[in-house]
Scaffold this motif. Structure first.
Motif, PDB file in Angstrom:
ATOM      1  N   ILE A   1       0.833  -1.201   0.000  1.00 29.35           N
ATOM      2  CA  ILE A   1       0.000   0.000   0.000  1.00 29.35           C
ATOM      3  C   ILE A   1       0.868   1.253   0.000  1.00 29.35           C
ATOM      4  N   ALA A   2       1.930   1.241   0.816  1.00 30.14           N
ATOM      5  CA  ALA A   2       2.839   2.390   0.869  1.00 30.14           C
ATOM      6  C   ALA A   2       3.517   2.599  -0.481  1.00 30.14           C
ATOM      7  N   LEU A   3       3.905   1.481  -1.153  1.00 29.43           N
ATOM      8  CA  LEU A   3       4.540   1.577  -2.459  1.00 29.43           C
ATOM      9  C   LEU A   3       3.579   2.145  -3.500  1.00 29.43           C
ATOM     10  N   THR A   4       2.307   1.728  -3.424  1.00 30.19           N
ATOM     11  CA  THR A   4       1.306   2.251  -4.364  1.00 30.19           C
ATOM     12  C   THR A   4       1.136   3.756  -4.191  1.00 30.19           C
ATOM     13  N   ASN A   5       1.101   4.195  -2.941  1.00 26.89           N
ATOM     14  CA  ASN A   5       0.981   5.639  -2.691  1.00 26.89           C
ATOM     15  C   ASN A   5       2.216   6.399  -3.161  1.00 26.89           C
ATOM     16  N   ALA A   6       3.384   5.773  -3.017  1.00 25.32           N
ATOM     17  CA  ALA A   6       4.615   6.413  -3.484  1.00 25.32           C
ATOM     18  C   ALA A   6       4.610   6.547  -5.001  1.00 25.32           C
ATOM     19  N   LYS A   7       4.114   5.487  -5.697  1.00 21.61           N
ATOM     20  CA  LYS A   7       4.024   5.563  -7.155  1.00 21.61           C
ATOM     21  C   LYS A   7       3.033   6.649  -7.582  1.00 21.61           C
ATOM     22  N   GLN A   8       1.913   6.716  -6.848  1.00 23.69           N
ATOM     23  CA  GLN A   8       0.921   7.747  -7.162  1.00 23.69           C
ATOM     24  C   GLN A   8       1.501   9.139  -6.980  1.00 23.69           C
ATOM     25  N   LEU A   9       2.257   9.299  -5.899  1.00 18.60           N
ATOM     26  CA  LEU A   9       2.901  10.582  -5.628  1.00 18.60           C
ATOM     27  C   LEU A   9       3.920  10.930  -6.718  1.00 18.60           C
ATOM     28  N   ASN A  10       4.673   9.924  -7.147  1.00 18.91           N
ATOM     29  CA  ASN A  10       5.674  10.141  -8.193  1.00 18.91           C
ATOM     30  C   ASN A  10       5.014  10.514  -9.522  1.00 18.91           C
ATOM     31  N   CYS A  11       3.898   9.823  -9.857  1.00 18.30           N
ATOM     32  CA  CYS A  11       3.164  10.152 -11.086  1.00 18.30           C
ATOM     33  C   CYS A  11       2.718  11.607 -11.081  1.00 18.30           C
TER      34      CYS A  11
END
Length: 490
Positions: free
Chosen positions: A308-318
């Protein structure tokens, strides 16, 4: 003291008129004098010849210069305007009518006498004045012979020194009065006329200057003042300048309005973006803190929290990447590299990048027509970015077992249309005009890493604007959406 344009023009013209009047006076005075000299010399052209023929003293071979001098003095008393001289063939003065103390030359140049007596030059002809070292005077002259032998010349100054002195005094006084009166009347008439003309011609300039001052005083706000309606399509340069000023004011106010609008949009965008940045960041921070503080979690829970944390990090990066891209486009620091390329090949290349994600949702991506050689002239990198964003957007809004079509349509012999159509959720009609707004997030927005207030569509629109193209959209809720734009054929 600062003078206005009207005052400077008036003073300049008056000064110019005074110079022209003075020049005209000097020229006319010179011309009048020349004409007077010519008339006097022509009138007395035979005077010396008649005196030489009729006077016995001048006919004898040997001269009594004392008697000649008395004769000349008598003649000068009878004609005060004349001065009489008897000169030798070489120009030496042998007898004269003047007082000896008034004679400043002992000889004169004989060439003007020859020119006059032989009619070899146009009148007036000037000869030496014995009463002055370098002055010239008009004269009458005749040769004196004894048989065939040249004895000398009778040389008569037509306008003598006494005549010139009296004439100068009289003429100077009268001419100066006439000249001053004429100049005064002419200057007054010119002043009145020029003041009226200058007021007429400079009035539009003063009006334009006043408008500029009022525009500055109003804080450069057009709605704070009423602009003068300058005549349209006029050849008058001031009216043209006034129209240009009105256009400039209108453009400045449009730019002010656009700047205010952009500033408002920027603040709203920052507000929305801050919220979108804060949400994944807070989620990621919460799960990481849980992992850090709770050591009793199972391995499966830890993996779930990390995912979940990784998904949020990817979303933030996008989101951050697209913000940087949008900022770069808005700054106008983008170069355009135009080239010829095959549009069909580009559509296949872009669709290949999404094959895996499309197959995971069992979505079919078709290119229509399947085969073709459609050459266009544009920036292939920017067109690829636009199609990629649109295809990515279509995948996010198309349900499983759906279909996406990339098509090329021949509009005319110069234009091709590129269309990306899906059969997904569609967009409400009232939302279609807002979907390219960076602040707007449609009601059908999906909850994945692309949750970013529609920045993908905003980037597409900006890229096409840089290429002088536009993007359009049609959609029906529940039936799907179609984005399309035109490209120039090779």
């Amino acid at each position: 003291m600062k003078l206005s344009l009207y005052q400077r023009l008036s003073i300049s013209l008056l000064a110019l008129f005074a110079v022209i009047a003075l020049g005209f006076y000097l020229w006319s005075d010179t011309l009048k004098t020349q004409l007077r000299f010519e008339a006097q010399q022509r009138l007395h052209l035979s005077l010396a010849a008649n005196l030489a023929r009729d006077n016995p003293l001048l006919q004898q071979g040997e001269y009594d210069f004392k008697a000649l001098q008395n004769l000349f003095h008598t003649l000068m008393v009878l004609g005060p305007a004349f001065e009489f001289y008897f000169v030798a063939p070489d120009g030496a003065i042998l007898a004269h009518s003047a007082d000896e103390s008034r004679i400043h030359r002992q000889s004169i140049d004989i060439r003007p006498i020859n020119l006059l007596t032989q009619n070899q030059a146009a009148l007036p002809i000037f000869g030496d004045d014995p009463r002055h070292t370098n002055r010239k005077k008009i004269f009458s002259a005749a040769p004196v012979f004894n048989g065939v032998t040249l004895q000398g010349y009778l040389y008569v100054i037509v306008a003598g020194e006494r005549y010139e002195t009296i004439l100068d005094r009289t003429n100077t006084s009268k001419e100066m009065q006439v000249y001053l009166a004429f100049s005064g009347i002419a200057l007054i008439m010119l002043l009145v006329l020029m003041l009226g003309l200058f007021r007429f011609f400079t009035h539009p300039i003063r009006r334009l200057a006043d408008e500029m001052k009022r525009f500055r005083s109003s804080g450069f706000e057009q709605n704070q003042m009423q602009l003068y309606p300058w005549p349209q399509h006029d050849h008058n340069e001031v009216n043209q300048l006034g129209n240009l000023f009105n256009q400039m004011v209108a453009k400045i106010n449009r730019q002010f309005d656009q700047l205010n609008h952009n500033e408002k949009n920027r603040r709203e965008l920052l507000t929305h973006i801050s919220h979108d940045l804060r949400t994944p960041l807070a989620n990621m921070q919460g799960y990481l803190e849980t992992l850090s503080l709770n050591h009793a979690l199972s391995e499966a829970q830890k993996q779930e929290f990390l995912q979940i944390a990784l998904t949020n990090a990817k979303q933030l990066n996008c989101l951050i990447e697209q913000l940087f891209e949008l900022a770069h486009l808005e700054a106008g620091q983008v170069s355009v590299n135009l080239e010829h390329f095959n549009l069909t090949e580009l559509l296949y290349d872009v669709s290949d990048k999404f094959k895996l994600s499309a197959s995971n949702k069992n979505i079919l991506i078709n290119v229509r027509p399947e085969f073709g050689h459609f050459m266009v002239h544009s920036d292939i990198g920017k067109i690829e970015r636009v199609i990629t964003n649109l295809l990515d957007n279509a995948l996010r809004h198309t349900p499983a077992n759906g279909e996406i079509e990339l098509s090329i349509i021949e509009v005319d012999e110069y234009t091709l249309q590129v269309a990306i159509r899906d059969n997904g959720t569609g967009i409400r009609k009232e939302e279609l005009s807002y979907i390219f707004d960076a602040r707007y997030r449609a009601s059908n927005a999906s909850e994945d890493c692309k949750k970013h207030n529609g920045l993908g569509l905003t980037i597409c629109k900006r890229l096409l604007e840089i290429l002088n193209n536009d993007i359009n959209v049609t959609s029906e809720l529940g039936q799907g959406t179609r984005f399309f734009f035109n490209l120039r054929r090779n």
